[in-house]
Design an enzyme around this catalytic site. Sequence first.
Site, PDB file in Angstrom:
ATOM      1  N   ASN A 123      92.364  81.509  58.811  1.00  0.00           N
ATOM      2  CA  ASN A 123      92.058  83.629  57.910  1.00  0.00           C
ATOM      3  C   ASN A 123      90.691  83.430  58.005  1.00  0.00           C
ATOM      4  OD1 ASN A 123      93.167  85.499  56.551  1.00  0.00           O
ATOM      5  ND2 ASN A 123      92.190  84.701  55.324  1.00  0.00           N
ATOM      6  N   LYS A 175      95.368  74.296  97.229  1.00  0.00           N
ATOM      7  CA  LYS A 175      94.639  75.620  97.054  1.00  0.00           C
ATOM      8  C   LYS A 175      95.567  76.315  98.142  1.00  0.00           C
ATOM      9  CE  LYS A 175      91.343  75.306  93.737  1.00  0.00           C
ATOM     10  NZ  LYS A 175      91.639  76.327  91.880  1.00  0.00           N
ATOM     11  N   LYS A 177      96.019  78.724  95.263  1.00  0.00           N
ATOM     12  CA  LYS A 177      96.809  78.359  94.267  1.00  0.00           C
ATOM     13  C   LYS A 177      98.391  79.797  93.331  1.00  0.00           C
ATOM     14  CE  LYS A 177      93.359  81.052  91.217  1.00  0.00           C
ATOM     15  NZ  LYS A 177      93.052  80.346  89.386  1.00  0.00           N
ATOM     16  N   LYS A 201      97.800  68.253  91.933  1.00  0.00           N
ATOM     17  CA  LYS A 201      98.120  69.153  90.672  1.00  0.00           C
ATOM     18  C   LYS A 201      98.397  70.520  90.725  1.00  0.00           C
ATOM     19  CE  LYS A 201      94.797  71.260  86.809  1.00  0.00           C
ATOM     20  NZ  LYS A 201      95.111  72.532  87.666  1.00  0.00           N
ATOM     21  N   GLU A 204      96.902  75.881  87.127  1.00  0.00           N
ATOM     22  CA  GLU A 204      97.425  76.108  85.964  1.00  0.00           C
ATOM     23  C   GLU A 204      98.500  77.777  85.768  1.00  0.00           C
ATOM     24  OE1 GLU A 204      93.250  77.210  86.136  1.00  0.00           O
ATOM     25  OE2 GLU A 204      94.280  75.799  86.725  1.00  0.00           O
ATOM     26  N   HIS A 294      96.279  70.732  80.711  1.00  0.00           N
ATOM     27  CA  HIS A 294      94.887  71.781  80.744  1.00  0.00           C
ATOM     28  C   HIS A 294      94.467  72.122  79.546  1.00  0.00           C
ATOM     29  CE1 HIS A 294      93.310  74.886  82.966  1.00  0.00           C
ATOM     30  NE2 HIS A 294      92.722  74.275  84.310  1.00  0.00           N
ATOM     31  N   ARG A 295      93.061  72.696  80.028  1.00  0.00           N
ATOM     32  CA  ARG A 295      92.770  73.721  78.715  1.00  0.00           C
ATOM     33  C   ARG A 295      92.340  75.273  79.205  1.00  0.00           C
ATOM     34  NH1 ARG A 295      86.684  72.396  78.303  1.00  0.00           N
ATOM     35  NH2 ARG A 295      86.092  72.524  80.826  1.00  0.00           N
ATOM     36  N   HIS A 327      91.141  68.283  80.781  1.00  0.00           N
ATOM     37  CA  HIS A 327      90.098  68.708  81.518  1.00  0.00           C
ATOM     38  C   HIS A 327      88.799  68.718  80.860  1.00  0.00           C
ATOM     39  CE1 HIS A 327      91.907  70.449  85.322  1.00  0.00           C
ATOM     40  NE2 HIS A 327      92.479  69.653  84.407  1.00  0.00           N
ATOM     41  N   SER A 379      86.570  68.260  87.083  1.00  0.00           N
ATOM     42  CA  SER A 379      87.082  69.870  87.850  1.00  0.00           C
ATOM     43  C   SER A 379      86.384  71.007  87.512  1.00  0.00           C
ATOM     44  CB  SER A 379      89.100  69.417  87.811  1.00  0.00           C
ATOM     45  OG  SER A 379      89.241  70.511  88.404  1.00  0.00           O
TER      46      SER A 379
END
EC number: 4.1.1.39
Length: 474
Positions: A123, A175, A177, A201, A204, A294-295, A327, A379
């Site tokens: 808050n 890729k 992706k 991988k 995301e 993954h972030r 990551h 990465s």
Amino acid sequence: MSPQTETKATVGFKAGVKDYRLTYYTPDYETKDTDILAAFRVSPQPGVPAEEAGAAVAAESSTGTWTTVWTDGLTSLDRYKGRCYHIEPVAGEETQFIAYVAYPLDLFEEGSVNYMFTSIVGNVFGFKALRALRLEDLRIPAAYVKTFQGPPQGIQVERDKLNKYGRPLLGCTIKPKLGLSAKNYGRAVYECLRGGLDFTKDDENVNSQPFMRWRDRFLFCAEAIYKAQAETGEIKGHYLNATAGTCEEMMKRAVFARELGVPIVMHDYLTVGFTANTTLAHYCRDNGLLLHIHRAMHAVIDRQKNHGMHFRVLAKALRMSGGDHIHAGTVVGKLEGERDITLGFVDLLRDDFIEKDRSRGIFFTQDWVSLPGVLPVASGGIHVWHMPALTEIFGDDSVLQFGGGTLGHPWGNAPGAVANRVALEACVQARNEGRDLAREGNEIIREATKWSPELAAACEVWKEIKFEFPAMDN
């Protein structure tokens, strides 16, 4: 109202508004081992004193509100309130300062990262008296750490499961992706794993779209893993993205991955949230799965220098919530990361005890009391010429992930994987022989090209590629 039910204000209650600093700024307070400590970068509005702004942060993130309320007399504010106990200037910034706030442990539910953030940052960031506010760091007391399970497996258990020691792990994001069919996607996974990578991988962005539904992808990737394992004699994995629109769907995907016998699944912990992430982490621990994190969305929260939350806080939260990889930037690639600061939160992910070190952005000494560690993942825009620097910077307990740096090889995916594996093995051998990777890195790679045509071709393709932009944070 009858006399029996009438409630009267106590003698000590006086209605009205008073300065926060009268109650919540306590410079003489001695912090306790059980306190959660926070370091905020505060930018107050013109005319707001530093002590008042710091006290306002402590108040609004704990027991305070904008006016005096008579129910304060029904509890002990001294026991439950947050306290701004120290203020220090920010070098080079006249309108900013660091406010240190201590929170009693009783304010927080056990094992709940989401509620910790609801309380501390939920808050106060919209408070009008502040132009900007950034949470720079948290000290999590051992008593609170012990209420969390943490990473499902941890670094040592992962190495034992994979039977891989003495070097960083190698990965690759498939890729393009988006747009591949499940069968072609699985083919790319197989080629990369056969060429020498440990992991591939899901990006995301890949979940369950019309061109490739999740179940089909999981099946073809599992086939690729088993075929590559049979041919190489090494344990392989693919980060199957279990992220979904509901927790029920997320768990269904994780269960299916376990039934296929694959070693690892993946989750976007910020977009989905800490409750879902902790739930998935518990399932992974109970069922022997590794969890890659993954972030995605982190830069929305952490990129601005004076507002939001530093990634080191998100990294600590992830270690508590649960994840075996996360990551963490590269220092040398296309995604942001200044070396000392990056290594500061990398150590917070991996090590059991980390000393305060402001030169690396670490505001507090942190004791994880044997909570398992997390492997940092480098990465983003990295290729074979970066291998010496990455090996030297991140060390063995890391995952080096080359997407375009594998699939962009002129001879195809498998030769791209071979090039990366050869470069890594050359760097590890040179380091073990006592050579200086930072100074001799390019020479080490050139020497390795003499016995690896795949590496030679990769070196030629990416010899001029650089990402030279200043880092936003320090």
